[in-house]
Design a protein around this motif. Structure first.
Motif, PDB file in Angstrom:
ATOM      1  N   ALA A 264       8.491  22.425  45.617  1.00  0.00           N
ATOM      2  CA  ALA A 264       7.584  23.523  45.286  1.00  0.00           C
ATOM      3  C   ALA A 264       6.147  23.027  45.403  1.00  0.00           C
ATOM      4  O   ALA A 264       5.855  21.868  45.094  1.00  0.00           O
ATOM      5  N   VAL A 265       5.245  23.893  45.844  1.00  0.00           N
ATOM      6  CA  VAL A 265       3.864  23.497  46.072  1.00  0.00           C
ATOM      7  C   VAL A 265       2.987  23.937  44.905  1.00  0.00           C
ATOM      8  O   VAL A 265       3.151  25.020  44.345  1.00  0.00           O
ATOM      9  N   GLU A 266       2.057  23.077  44.524  1.00  0.00           N
ATOM     10  CA  GLU A 266       1.064  23.448  43.520  1.00  0.00           C
ATOM     11  C   GLU A 266       0.055  24.384  44.165  1.00  0.00           C
ATOM     12  O   GLU A 266      -0.412  24.142  45.282  1.00  0.00           O
TER      13      GLU A 266
ATOM     14  N   VAL B 235      -3.508  26.232  48.171  1.00  0.00           N
ATOM     15  CA  VAL B 235      -2.396  25.323  47.899  1.00  0.00           C
ATOM     16  C   VAL B 235      -2.898  23.893  47.977  1.00  0.00           C
ATOM     17  O   VAL B 235      -3.877  23.593  48.677  1.00  0.00           O
ATOM     18  N   LEU B 236      -2.237  23.009  47.229  1.00  0.00           N
ATOM     19  CA  LEU B 236      -2.639  21.605  47.215  1.00  0.00           C
ATOM     20  C   LEU B 236      -1.867  20.855  48.287  1.00  0.00           C
ATOM     21  O   LEU B 236      -0.640  20.768  48.249  1.00  0.00           O
ATOM     22  N   LYS B 237      -2.605  20.323  49.257  1.00  0.00           N
ATOM     23  CA  LYS B 237      -1.992  19.565  50.356  1.00  0.00           C
ATOM     24  C   LYS B 237      -2.695  18.228  50.489  1.00  0.00           C
ATOM     25  O   LYS B 237      -3.915  18.171  50.685  1.00  0.00           O
ATOM     26  N   ASP B 238      -1.919  17.149  50.371  1.00  0.00           N
ATOM     27  CA  ASP B 238      -2.463  15.794  50.506  1.00  0.00           C
ATOM     28  C   ASP B 238      -3.663  15.576  49.593  1.00  0.00           C
ATOM     29  O   ASP B 238      -4.662  14.952  49.971  1.00  0.00           O
ATOM     30  N   GLY B 239      -3.563  16.114  48.372  1.00  0.00           N
ATOM     31  CA  GLY B 239      -4.619  15.895  47.386  1.00  0.00           C
ATOM     32  C   GLY B 239      -5.846  16.771  47.538  1.00  0.00           C
ATOM     33  O   GLY B 239      -6.800  16.622  46.770  1.00  0.00           O
ATOM     34  N   GLU B 240      -5.837  17.673  48.508  1.00  0.00           N
ATOM     35  CA  GLU B 240      -6.990  18.558  48.724  1.00  0.00           C
ATOM     36  C   GLU B 240      -6.546  20.009  48.690  1.00  0.00           C
ATOM     37  O   GLU B 240      -5.416  20.347  49.070  1.00  0.00           O
ATOM     38  N   TRP B 241      -7.466  20.894  48.269  1.00  0.00           N
ATOM     39  CA  TRP B 241      -7.154  22.310  48.187  1.00  0.00           C
ATOM     40  C   TRP B 241      -7.369  22.983  49.534  1.00  0.00           C
ATOM     41  O   TRP B 241      -8.436  22.883  50.127  1.00  0.00           O
TER      42      TRP B 241
ATOM     43  N   PHE C 247      11.833  24.531  57.517  1.00  0.00           N
ATOM     44  CA  PHE C 247      11.877  23.210  56.894  1.00  0.00           C
ATOM     45  C   PHE C 247      10.631  22.394  57.230  1.00  0.00           C
ATOM     46  O   PHE C 247      10.098  21.683  56.364  1.00  0.00           O
ATOM     47  N   LYS C 248      10.157  22.499  58.448  1.00  0.00           N
ATOM     48  CA  LYS C 248       8.944  21.772  58.836  1.00  0.00           C
ATOM     49  C   LYS C 248       7.748  22.253  58.023  1.00  0.00           C
ATOM     50  O   LYS C 248       6.941  21.453  57.535  1.00  0.00           O
ATOM     51  N   ALA C 249       7.637  23.573  57.861  1.00  0.00           N
ATOM     52  CA  ALA C 249       6.514  24.145  57.115  1.00  0.00           C
ATOM     53  C   ALA C 249       6.554  23.732  55.644  1.00  0.00           C
ATOM     54  O   ALA C 249       5.533  23.326  55.072  1.00  0.00           O
ATOM     55  N   ILE C 250       7.730  23.827  55.025  1.00  0.00           N
ATOM     56  CA  ILE C 250       7.847  23.474  53.613  1.00  0.00           C
ATOM     57  C   ILE C 250       7.611  21.987  53.390  1.00  0.00           C
ATOM     58  O   ILE C 250       6.926  21.581  52.439  1.00  0.00           O
TER      59      ILE C 250
ATOM     60  N   GLU D  31       5.828  19.916  55.227  1.00  0.00           N
ATOM     61  CA  GLU D  31       4.459  19.494  55.531  1.00  0.00           C
ATOM     62  C   GLU D  31       3.411  20.201  54.672  1.00  0.00           C
ATOM     63  O   GLU D  31       2.391  19.607  54.311  1.00  0.00           O
ATOM     64  N   PHE D  32       3.652  21.482  54.343  1.00  0.00           N
ATOM     65  CA  PHE D  32       2.627  22.266  53.669  1.00  0.00           C
ATOM     66  C   PHE D  32       3.068  22.831  52.315  1.00  0.00           C
ATOM     67  O   PHE D  32       2.228  23.163  51.489  1.00  0.00           O
ATOM     68  N   GLY D  33       4.368  22.991  52.119  1.00  0.00           N
ATOM     69  CA  GLY D  33       4.841  23.574  50.874  1.00  0.00           C
ATOM     70  C   GLY D  33       4.905  25.087  50.875  1.00  0.00           C
ATOM     71  O   GLY D  33       5.298  25.699  49.881  1.00  0.00           O
ATOM     72  N   PHE D  34       4.541  25.715  51.976  1.00  0.00           N
ATOM     73  CA  PHE D  34       4.577  27.176  52.091  1.00  0.00           C
ATOM     74  C   PHE D  34       4.554  27.537  53.561  1.00  0.00           C
ATOM     75  O   PHE D  34       4.354  26.692  54.433  1.00  0.00           O
ATOM     76  N   PHE D  35       4.764  28.833  53.868  1.00  0.00           N
ATOM     77  CA  PHE D  35       4.534  29.311  55.228  1.00  0.00           C
ATOM     78  C   PHE D  35       4.206  30.795  55.176  1.00  0.00           C
ATOM     79  O   PHE D  35       4.446  31.473  54.176  1.00  0.00           O
ATOM     80  N   GLN D  36       3.636  31.281  56.262  1.00  0.00           N
ATOM     81  CA  GLN D  36       3.384  32.705  56.406  1.00  0.00           C
ATOM     82  C   GLN D  36       4.436  33.270  57.363  1.00  0.00           C
ATOM     83  O   GLN D  36       4.648  32.740  58.454  1.00  0.00           O
ATOM     84  N   LEU D  37       5.092  34.323  56.921  1.00  0.00           N
ATOM     85  CA  LEU D  37       6.211  34.894  57.656  1.00  0.00           C
ATOM     86  C   LEU D  37       5.767  36.134  58.415  1.00  0.00           C
ATOM     87  O   LEU D  37       5.240  37.084  57.822  1.00  0.00           O
ATOM     88  N   ILE D  38       5.976  36.121  59.729  1.00  0.00           N
ATOM     89  CA  ILE D  38       5.584  37.260  60.563  1.00  0.00           C
ATOM     90  C   ILE D  38       6.803  37.810  61.302  1.00  0.00           C
ATOM     91  O   ILE D  38       7.850  37.168  61.367  1.00  0.00           O
ATOM     92  N   ASN D  39       6.639  39.021  61.838  1.00  0.00           N
ATOM     93  CA  ASN D  39       7.732  39.686  62.563  1.00  0.00           C
ATOM     94  C   ASN D  39       9.020  39.708  61.738  1.00  0.00           C
ATOM     95  O   ASN D  39      10.116  39.426  62.234  1.00  0.00           O
TER      96      ASN D  39
END
Length: 356
Positions: A284-286, A250-256, A77-80, A82-90
């Protein structure tokens, strides 16, 4: 007219799939000034790896046998948010399996043209299709991408549609798609828990459909002039992306923001249908895809999404006086039709369904 269009489609397909023997980007691929990628890292021009300074990638760690459900839900939830995506490991899918899937995906686009063009078609009506240089925008500009798309669930009812070549494609992708589906459903269970819903909330019609999309972005003479994919939000419930070279932004805070690949990781992105269901609690993230001038890039995207007649509407448990519904009730087919009619434009796609 039909013959001319067919000839043009075949020519464009050969242009990318068979390699571009010129030093400049053809005019039909050059984006309007306002859509061209700017401030490209110099490493993108000379190297497939992007070493951006100040890069921070949100990571969710499933920790193998040390899995902490509450902690993982919090990470997601924090990742989505703040960023709209995350990288999943393990996540439990071996690097060997991921590598084999990527290998057969590359091999498909390295095959002779006559083996690939049999699957070439327009539209989404066929269970398997090859496409190239698709036009999404009203400017009629081609995008620098070839793709192989096919259904993959249920596997036993889908594999006979898949390419017969490369020889190991069906075997490798069948095993891979089943593993990734199980992982996607596990993530959706965690999201349901985080929303205060039953763990199986997203089972059934909401996740009945699944496709594999192998994207191939050939080497490009000038990445500053064109794009592999336009700015969009995914028309899925959840997307798991396997990548090994830089290209996704990904678009975050108006910047790529560039999403640098992590070895053995999946990039996880929620789609617009999830945003509707969550009443904007999870958005959903642009995002878009860049090209590079040094090498071709191949990715494998697993898309999980609803059946066409499935109802989409804000979850009742997430609605109250302070959080009224933001979207009207609709079917997934209505949403997808709007997505295509709007040429993937996120704002235009959602306009017909917004209440406020």
């Amino acid at each position: 007219m039909v013959d001319a269009q067919a000839k043009n489609s075949a020519t464009v397909m050969r242009l990318l799939s068979d390699g571009l023997n010129c030093r400049s980007v053809p005019h039909s691929y050059i984006q309007p000034l306002e859509k061209r990628p700017t401030n490209l890292p110099s490493s993108l021009i000379s190297s497939p790896h992007c070493n951006q300074q100040n890069y921070t990638s949100p990571i969710v760690d499933l920790e193998h046998g040390r899995f902490d459900r509450a902690k993982t839900i919090q990470q997601i939830f924090k990742a989505i948010e703040e960023f709209g995506f995350f990288q999943l490991i393990n996540h439990g899918i071996s690097k060997e399996m991921m590598g084999e899937a990527m290998s057969v995906g590359r091999e498909f686009f390295e095959m002779p043209m006559e083996d690939r063009e049999k699957l070439y078609c327009d539209g989404f009506e066929k269970p398997v299709k090859v496409a190239s240089s698709v036009v999404y925008d009203r400017e009629d500009v081609h995008y620098w991408r070839d793709s192989l798309r096919h259904v993959c669930y249920p596997v036993e009812e889908s594999t006979h549609f898949w390419p017969l070549k490369p020889p190991k494609y069906r075997e490798v992708v069948a095993a891979y798609s089943e593993k990734v589906r199980a992982l996607a459903l596990k993530l959706l269970e965690l999201i349901a828990d985080g929303l205060g819903l039953k763990s199986n909330y997203f089972d059934g019609e909401l996740t009945q459909m699944q496709t594999i999309l192998v994207n191939h972005y050939p080497q490009c003479p000038d990445p500053s002039l064109t794009l592999g994919l336009p700015v969009h939000k995914d028309p899925t419930l959840i997307t798991l992306l396997l990548q090994d070279l830089f290209g996704l932004q990904v678009l975050k805070d108006g910047e790529w923001m560039g999403v640098q690949p992590l070895p053995g990781a999946f990039v996880v992105i929620l789609g617009f249908p999830m945003q509707i269901i969550c009443n904007d609690k999870l958005k959903a993230v642009e995002h878009r895809v860049l090209t590079n001038s040094s090498t071709a890039r191949t990715t494998i995207t697993t898309q999980v999404f609803p059946t066409k007649d499935c109802t989409l509407e804000p979850i009742e448990e997430l609605i109250d006086d302070q959080n009224p519904p933001k979207y009207r009730t609709l079917t997934f087919q209505e949403y997808f039709n709007a997505h295509m009619a709007a040429r993937l434009d996120p704002e235009e796609t959602i306009k017909p369904f917004k209440l406020h």
